[in-house]
Design a protein around this motif. Sequence first.
Motif, PDB file in Angstrom:
ATOM      1  N   THR A  23      23.864  10.751 -63.641  1.00 38.25           N
ATOM      2  CA  THR A  23      24.980  10.429 -64.624  1.00 38.25           C
ATOM      3  C   THR A  23      24.849  11.117 -65.840  1.00 38.25           C
ATOM      4  O   THR A  23      23.803  11.446 -66.418  1.00 38.25           O
ATOM      5  N   ARG A  24      25.955  11.330 -66.372  1.00 43.09           N
ATOM      6  CA  ARG A  24      26.012  12.264 -67.624  1.00 43.09           C
ATOM      7  C   ARG A  24      27.194  11.760 -68.544  1.00 43.09           C
ATOM      8  O   ARG A  24      28.376  11.487 -67.844  1.00 43.09           O
ATOM      9  N   PHE A  25      26.942  11.451 -69.829  1.00 46.69           N
ATOM     10  CA  PHE A  25      28.007  11.012 -70.807  1.00 46.69           C
ATOM     11  C   PHE A  25      27.547  11.875 -72.089  1.00 46.69           C
ATOM     12  O   PHE A  25      26.668  11.826 -72.837  1.00 46.69           O
ATOM     13  N   ASN A  26      28.875  12.635 -71.902  1.00 44.33           N
ATOM     14  CA  ASN A  26      28.681  13.661 -73.229  1.00 44.33           C
ATOM     15  C   ASN A  26      30.449  13.838 -73.466  1.00 44.33           C
ATOM     16  O   ASN A  26      31.024  14.761 -72.688  1.00 44.33           O
ATOM     17  N   LYS A  27      30.584  13.386 -74.612  1.00 48.32           N
ATOM     18  CA  LYS A  27      32.153  13.596 -74.949  1.00 48.32           C
ATOM     19  C   LYS A  27      32.469  15.048 -75.598  1.00 48.32           C
ATOM     20  O   LYS A  27      33.562  15.146 -75.759  1.00 48.32           O
ATOM     21  N   GLU A  28      31.327  15.751 -76.177  1.00 48.30           N
ATOM     22  CA  GLU A  28      31.588  17.045 -76.501  1.00 48.30           C
ATOM     23  C   GLU A  28      31.825  18.151 -75.638  1.00 48.30           C
ATOM     24  O   GLU A  28      32.461  18.951 -75.830  1.00 48.30           O
ATOM     25  N   LYS A  29      30.914  17.979 -74.564  1.00 45.26           N
ATOM     26  CA  LYS A  29      30.845  19.088 -73.793  1.00 45.26           C
ATOM     27  C   LYS A  29      31.316  18.412 -72.525  1.00 45.26           C
ATOM     28  O   LYS A  29      30.769  18.067 -71.538  1.00 45.26           O
ATOM     29  N   VAL A  30      32.784  18.588 -72.348  1.00 43.67           N
ATOM     30  CA  VAL A  30      33.465  18.010 -71.153  1.00 43.67           C
ATOM     31  C   VAL A  30      33.696  19.129 -70.181  1.00 43.67           C
ATOM     32  O   VAL A  30      34.225  20.403 -70.439  1.00 43.67           O
ATOM     33  N   GLY A  31      33.626  18.765 -68.815  1.00 41.56           N
ATOM     34  CA  GLY A  31      33.907  19.963 -67.974  1.00 41.56           C
ATOM     35  C   GLY A  31      32.984  19.899 -66.725  1.00 41.56           C
ATOM     36  O   GLY A  31      31.756  19.597 -66.994  1.00 41.56           O
ATOM     37  N   LYS A  32      33.352  20.661 -65.623  1.00 44.45           N
ATOM     38  CA  LYS A  32      32.604  20.742 -64.436  1.00 44.45           C
ATOM     39  C   LYS A  32      31.548  21.618 -64.657  1.00 44.45           C
ATOM     40  O   LYS A  32      30.374  21.407 -64.338  1.00 44.45           O
ATOM     41  N   GLY A  33      32.000  22.801 -65.596  1.00 39.94           N
ATOM     42  CA  GLY A  33      30.684  23.542 -65.772  1.00 39.94           C
ATOM     43  C   GLY A  33      29.470  22.961 -66.583  1.00 39.94           C
ATOM     44  O   GLY A  33      28.349  23.281 -66.316  1.00 39.94           O
ATOM     45  N   TYR A  34      29.822  22.345 -67.589  1.00 37.23           N
ATOM     46  CA  TYR A  34      28.771  21.737 -68.232  1.00 37.23           C
ATOM     47  C   TYR A  34      27.935  20.566 -67.293  1.00 37.23           C
ATOM     48  O   TYR A  34      26.689  20.342 -67.317  1.00 37.23           O
ATOM     49  N   ALA A  35      28.844  19.745 -66.411  1.00 41.61           N
ATOM     50  CA  ALA A  35      28.001  18.931 -65.576  1.00 41.61           C
ATOM     51  C   ALA A  35      27.193  19.683 -64.435  1.00 41.61           C
ATOM     52  O   ALA A  35      26.315  19.223 -64.307  1.00 41.61           O
ATOM     53  N   LEU A  36      27.631  20.481 -64.072  1.00 40.88           N
ATOM     54  CA  LEU A  36      26.893  21.481 -62.980  1.00 40.88           C
ATOM     55  C   LEU A  36      25.477  21.822 -63.539  1.00 40.88           C
ATOM     56  O   LEU A  36      24.433  21.796 -63.071  1.00 40.88           O
ATOM     57  N   GLU A  37      25.618  22.479 -64.896  1.00 34.14           N
ATOM     58  CA  GLU A  37      24.589  22.771 -65.579  1.00 34.14           C
ATOM     59  C   GLU A  37      23.452  21.739 -65.781  1.00 34.14           C
ATOM     60  O   GLU A  37      22.331  21.862 -65.399  1.00 34.14           O
ATOM     61  N   GLN A  38      23.984  20.669 -66.004  1.00 37.18           N
ATOM     62  CA  GLN A  38      23.164  19.443 -66.373  1.00 37.18           C
ATOM     63  C   GLN A  38      22.565  19.024 -64.932  1.00 37.18           C
ATOM     64  O   GLN A  38      21.468  18.678 -64.899  1.00 37.18           O
ATOM     65  N   LEU A  39      23.403  18.975 -64.052  1.00 39.57           N
ATOM     66  CA  LEU A  39      22.793  18.560 -62.708  1.00 39.57           C
ATOM     67  C   LEU A  39      21.718  19.639 -62.152  1.00 39.57           C
ATOM     68  O   LEU A  39      20.652  19.072 -61.553  1.00 39.57           O
ATOM     69  N   LEU A  40      22.034  20.779 -62.293  1.00 40.88           N
ATOM     70  CA  LEU A  40      20.892  21.692 -61.940  1.00 40.88           C
ATOM     71  C   LEU A  40      19.651  21.515 -62.711  1.00 40.88           C
ATOM     72  O   LEU A  40      18.595  21.728 -62.203  1.00 40.88           O
ATOM     73  N   LYS A  41      19.632  21.240 -64.041  1.00 36.99           N
ATOM     74  CA  LYS A  41      18.644  20.921 -64.797  1.00 36.99           C
ATOM     75  C   LYS A  41      17.963  19.924 -64.362  1.00 36.99           C
ATOM     76  O   LYS A  41      16.693  19.824 -64.279  1.00 36.99           O
TER      77      LYS A  41
END
Length: 119
Positions: free
Chosen positions: A96-114
């Motif tokens: 799960t990811r909660f970040n209201k500043e960096k919103v979007g699939k690109g940021y989510a995918l980056e965090q998922l890979l990390k």
Amino acid sequence: MNIILTINVIVAVVFACCYAYQLFFLAVPFTRKQEAHKPEVLLICARNESAVIADLLQSIQHQSYDQSLITTFVMADNCTDNTAEIARQNGAVVYTRFNKEKVGKGYALEQLLKNIEED
């Protein structure tokens, strides 16, 4: 009459040459050894997808591919519903990811890979 026979033979030879290569493709499957399936990783970024995530994961599980070789990762990105819980219940590895500043699939995918790399 001789001219018609000659034309028929020429046309037959041309068509035979055009289709002869297909005999090669008929033999290829019998000469090649089937490769073993490779492990697959599926990455899914989802935001408030509780209505459809279960169907997606079940569809993946019903494929003819060897299920022991498939790992499905879901990033529940800024979800306000129970997308993460439903994905876990259907066999996915969920972050799960909660970040209201960096919103979007690109940021989510980056965090998922990390997250996958760290684990």
